[in-house]
Enzyme design. Structure first.
Site, short mmCIF file in Angstrom:
data_model
loop_
_atom_site.label_atom_id
_atom_site.label_comp_id
_atom_site.label_asym_id
_atom_site.label_seq_id
_atom_site.Cartn_x
_atom_site.Cartn_y
_atom_site.Cartn_z
N ASP A 43 1.00 -1.32 -0.08
CA ASP A 43 0.04 0.02 -0.09
C ASP A 43 0.96 1.12 -0.06
OD1 ASP A 43 1.01 0.08 2.84
OD2 ASP A 43 -0.76 -1.11 3.20
N ASP A 45 1.29 5.03 1.71
CA ASP A 45 0.92 6.00 2.56
C ASP A 45 1.46 7.31 2.14
OD1 ASP A 45 -0.16 4.09 4.19
OD2 ASP A 45 1.63 3.11 4.95
N ASP A 123 9.12 4.54 13.57
CA ASP A 123 9.63 3.62 14.55
C ASP A 123 11.24 3.21 14.09
OD1 ASP A 123 8.76 2.42 12.03
OD2 ASP A 123 7.45 1.09 13.04
P1 ATP Z 1 3.76 -2.73 6.01
O1 ATP Z 1 2.63 -1.81 5.16
O2 ATP Z 1 4.82 -3.40 5.00
O3 ATP Z 1 3.33 -3.34 7.11
P2 ATP Z 1 4.70 -0.15 6.90
O4 ATP Z 1 6.04 0.45 7.20
O5 ATP Z 1 4.21 0.44 5.58
O6 ATP Z 1 4.88 -1.46 6.53
P3 ATP Z 1 2.38 0.64 8.29
O7 ATP Z 1 1.87 0.10 9.36
O8 ATP Z 1 1.75 0.82 6.97
O9 ATP Z 1 3.78 0.06 8.04
O10 ATP Z 1 2.96 2.20 8.74
C1 ATP Z 1 3.52 3.23 7.97
C2 ATP Z 1 4.31 4.03 8.49
O11 ATP Z 1 3.99 4.59 9.59
C3 ATP Z 1 5.78 3.15 8.93
O12 ATP Z 1 6.50 2.81 7.82
C4 ATP Z 1 6.43 3.86 9.83
O13 ATP Z 1 7.07 5.06 9.41
C5 ATP Z 1 4.92 4.44 10.50
N1 ATP Z 1 4.66 3.69 11.69
C6 ATP Z 1 3.62 2.79 11.85
N2 ATP Z 1 3.47 2.25 12.89
C7 ATP Z 1 4.21 2.83 13.64
C8 ATP Z 1 4.33 2.63 14.96
N3 ATP Z 1 3.77 1.77 15.64
N4 ATP Z 1 5.40 3.48 15.47
C9 ATP Z 1 6.19 4.47 14.81
N5 ATP Z 1 5.99 4.46 13.54
C10 ATP Z 1 4.77 3.79 13.11
MG MG Z 2 2.03 0.45 4.68
#
Ligand code: ATP
Ligand code: MG
Length: 410
Positions: A43, A45, A123
């Site tokens: 996805d 963001d 994170d």
């Molecule tokens: P994936 O979608 O593959 O699971 P992602 O890194 O995109 O990985 P998401 O949960 O979609 O994870 O979150 C998007 C972004 O938001 C992350 O890359 C990070 O920068 C931030 N993020 C998400 N959850 C947290 C958290 N619990 N603490 C700090 N930052 C976060």
């Molecule tokens: Mg994501």
């Protein structure tokens, strides 16, 4: 470095529109990381300096979601893009709120900030990169690209502190390290050991979301093993693989089955996986002297589900689905008269048959129930009748009594 062709056109159009309205807009986090690693993002963001209310005004088809962490969902017919407003750190600011509980866990995180401040609220360094598809520039955490090249998951700030703020980061570190094949930084490992127990404070709804990301992403077995080495599985699943060989076998078979299905582009549901993972709990509670006690079996279904729900919410729609699959396990053993025809017509037959195949793989004492049902499904009416009549009364009773698994496993 990033090829815009790999990016959702809808996401790019949102960024362009934000800019036309004099706001900033960047792709951020997982999608930038994945594109740099040569992985197709699941996805896209977006991060912006517009507040959720301002974003909402610019995009008609949007909705503000979340309380702990407010976001805007912008959607068209086929896609949904998450837009987050830049967050600031812990410095005083009266535009929003950052509230922590006694353990240091953030329970509300809605202080708006700028891109630099937002970088430090993320994170891991590899998740703190921002990409502008118009200028094609990547900005954000200074170590982000370096750590991607060195294949390392490194925390932004002291992980002991960051994992107290949000214990789910422990699970995320493990998940990303497996997904990307990256090493987990030593400081993060220490923080997982120290702060992992705080996962018991996280809402069951959030843990359910994480459960799905961890076990329904094609790496269930690998994730389970790594979580096990940190002792974290108990925050996700109530079945302990160590209880007996049967529990161990069923858990691993269920996880492998999920991974295999995803690899073959077959559908997976958390409901089925939960039904399979909790099956050993149900059996262990239903046994009397190594045999299934049906009264106990039926009485145990709700408590087994309730225990799991304490840690991961299980959406309502899956409750009857899971119980149907369990009850059908009994029906699959009784193959007299019209019963097999009824069982075959049940809307959950396919899922129940899949669980039965998992069970059969885990038991050394195969009663060929799986093969019988495979044949029964395939054949025409005449052969179906033949299959039913070929069963010996003795086999049926025996299979029903021990339920098809050997006592020595329990
Ligand atoms: P994936 O979608 O593959 O699971 P992602 O890194 O995109 O990985 P998401 O949960 O979609 O994870 O979150 C998007 C972004 O938001 C992350 O890359 C990070 O920068 C931030 N993020 C998400 N959850 C947290 C958290 N619990 N603490 C700090 N930052 C976060
Ligand atoms: Mg994501």
């Amino acid at each position: 470095m990033i090829n815009n062709k790999k990016i959702s056109k809808f996401a790019i159009s949102i960024i362009e529109k934000l800019k036309r309205n004099k706001y900033q807009g960047y792709l951020v986090g997982g999608c930038v990381r994945d594109l740099l690693c040569g992985i197709e993002p699941k996805d896209f963001d977006i991060a912006t300096n517009a507040t959720p209310e301002q974003v909402r005004k610019v995009f008609k088809a949007s909705r503000i979601i979340g309380k702990r962490f407010k976001l805007v969902h912008i959607f068209n017919r086929s896609e949904l893009i998450e837009v987050a407003t830049f967050r600031a750190g812990e410095e005083k600011n009266n535009q929003g709120e950052l509230i922590k509980d006694q353990s240091g866990k953030i329970i509300r995180d809605n202080i708006w900030g700028n891109l630099d401040q937002d970088t430090y609220r993320r994170d891991f360094t590899v998740n703190a990169l921002y990409y502008c598809p118009i200028s094609k520039k990547i900005i954000g955490h200074k170590d982000g690209i370096k750590d991607i090249n060195q294949k390392k998951i490194v925390s932004i700030g002291d992980p002991q502190h960051r994992f107290s703020e949000d214990p789910v980061r422990s699970l995320r570190a493990i998940r990303f390290s497996n997904k990307l094949n990256f090493k987990i930084d030593k400081k993060i490992k220490e923080a997982i050991y120290e702060k992992g127990h705080l996962l018991s404070n996280i809402s069951n709804a959030r843990i359910f979301d994480e459960f799905c990301k961890i076990f329904l992403n094609g790496m269930a077995e690998k994730n389970f093993n790594k979580l096990n080495s940190f002792g974290l599985n108990k925050f996700l699943i109530t079945t302990e693989p160590k209880v007996n060989k049967f529990s161990h076998n069923v858990i691993f078979e269920a996880l492998r089955n999920t991974d295999r299905r995803l690899k073959n582009n077959q559908s997976v549901t958390p409901g089925f996986l939960i039904a399979a993972l909790l099956w050993p709990n149900l059996i262990n509670r239903s046994l009397t002297k190594g045999e299934i006690n049906l009264r106990k079996f039926f009485r145990s279904m709700d408590p087994v589900l309730r225990n799991q729900q304490k840690i991961t919410a299980i959406p309502r729609k899956f409750h009857s689905y899971i119980k149907d699959i369990w009850i059908l396990q009994l029906k699959l053993h009784s193959r007299i008269g019209k019963q097999p025809y009824k069982t075959l017509k049940h809307p959950r037959f396919r899922a129940a048959y899949d669980l039965m195949l998992i069970r059969e793989k885990c038991s050394c004492e195969t009663k060929n129930l799986g093969k019988w049902w495979t044949d029964f499904q395939k054949n025409d009416d005449k052969l179906k009748k033949l299959l039913i009549s070929s069963l010996k009364e003795k086999d049926m009773q025996e299979s029903f009594k021990t339920f098809g698994f050997s006592k020595e496993l329990i």
